[in-house]
Design an enzyme around this catalytic site. Structure first.
Site, PDB file in Angstrom:
ATOM      1  CB  SER A 113      36.144  56.400  59.196  1.00 58.34           C
ATOM      2  OG  SER A 113      36.103  55.662  60.403  1.00 58.34           O
ATOM      3  CD  GLU A 211      30.668  58.880  60.366  1.00 58.09           C
ATOM      4  OE1 GLU A 211      30.101  57.785  60.572  1.00 58.09           O
ATOM      5  OE2 GLU A 211      31.907  59.008  60.385  1.00 58.09           O
ATOM      6  CG  HIS A 280      31.313  54.035  59.717  1.00 56.03           C
ATOM      7  ND1 HIS A 280      31.467  55.333  60.165  1.00 56.03           N
ATOM      8  CD2 HIS A 280      32.550  53.477  59.727  1.00 56.03           C
ATOM      9  CE1 HIS A 280      32.744  55.547  60.445  1.00 56.03           C
ATOM     10  NE2 HIS A 280      33.415  54.442  60.190  1.00 56.03           N
TER      11      HIS A 280
END
Length: 309
Positions: A113, A211, A280
């Site tokens: 992330s 992502e 995620h």
């Protein structure tokens, strides 16, 4: 300057790992369960001094979070650094990190992330292989964490090559072919935020993993368009499309997410597959970044070298 990549050493039982929060403050209940998970693997856990600090959306000041990162790399007892969560904040400390020190004190560094900014900066400035994988406060400490997410931590104990096939999840081929190169990338938003900085993502002859989470299709479109116009998609040898969780339209008129992703992947026209459980998602499959990898759409397989010495 192109640096030779350095693989960190594997962990052994009773090794010490440091848990830090270089971005946002973690959920404390999840964090404690995550630390218990690490202890259950036979590891000794120490906590960064600012791990539970709160400074708005940051886990302490920039100076406090930077100090935790530096101390963890400098401590000879610490063999791995596991990030508690993402959120926001790693880009704020990237310019003040001592990358030469990291290069001379290589160890396992794990997260995803917002940690994508650090993965990119550390790889390009220090040459260290890092690990894109689930974190303690945002993933492992949750009560519904999939066993596969936890099993991924075994790869930092044993240097082994591994493959992602449809035994893990169904994969869709977007552009046929075979491509190889070092695997790089991570969160799309963070990759775009490196553009125009000294940490700008280098995708030349590399497999690019992307992502994201909670971004409308038009936002994903904007970011992929920026990567495309910056030449990052054309430079890549191939593309690995991870999970785009909750990236749904919030307005009546919108392209579908798959239309956006397919458009830019086909513009780049490099071998590409999507629906990898990376990002995620639950389960989330961890993967080393900076090591050699091969994407083969005929076999529907991503093969990745070990990230460890």
């Amino acid at each position: 300057m192109i640096l030779p990549f350095i693989k960190p050493f594997r962990l052994q039982e009773r090794d010490t790992v440091a848990v830090i929060a270089p971005a946002s403050p973690p959920n404390l209940d999840n964090l404690e369960r995550g630390i218990e998970f690490l202890q259950g693997l036979g590891l000794n856990v120490i906590r960064g001094k600012s791990l539970t600090n709160i400074n708005g959306y940051l886990a302490g000041t920039d100076e406090e979070r930077l100090q935790d990162l530096h101390e963890a790399f400098l401590d000879p007892e610490v063999k791995a650094i596991i990030c508690a969560c993402g959120g926001y904040g790693t880009g704020r400390i990237a310019a003040t990190i001592d990358y030469e020190m990291i290069r001379h004190h290589p160890k396992i560094f794990w997260g995803y992330s917002d940690i994508t900014f650090l993965h990119t900066a550390i790889r390009q400035e220090a040459g260290l292989v890092t690990f894109h994988g689930p974190m303690l406060g945002s993933d492992i400490g949750k009560e519904d964490t999939h066993p596969l997410s936890k099993k991924c931590f075994q790869q930092i104990f044993q240097p082994t090559e591994w493959s992602y096939t449809e035994d893990i999840s169904p994969l869709e081929v977007l552009v046929e072919g075979k491509a190889d190169g070092p695997l790089v990338g991570g969160n799309l938003s963070l990759l775009v935020s490196t553009l125009g900085t000294k940490f700008e993502i280098d995708t030349k002859d590399k497999l690019l993993l992307i992502e994201d989470v909670n971004e409308e299709p038009r936002a994903v479109d904007r970011m992929l368009n920026q990567l495309y116009m910056a030449g990052k998609l054309d430079d890549a040898s191939g593309m690995v499309i991870g999970d785009f969780a909750d990236c749904i339209p919030k307005r009546d008129l919108s392209l579908a997410l798959h239309e956006v992703i397919d458009h830019y992947v086909k513009l780049a026209n490099k071998p590409a597959m999507k629906d990898f459980q990376m990002g995620h998602c639950n389960p989330q499959i961890a993967v080393p970044l900076g090591v050699q990898a091969t994407l083969d759409t005929t076999e529907k397989k991503l093969s990745v070298d070990s990230g460890l010495m």
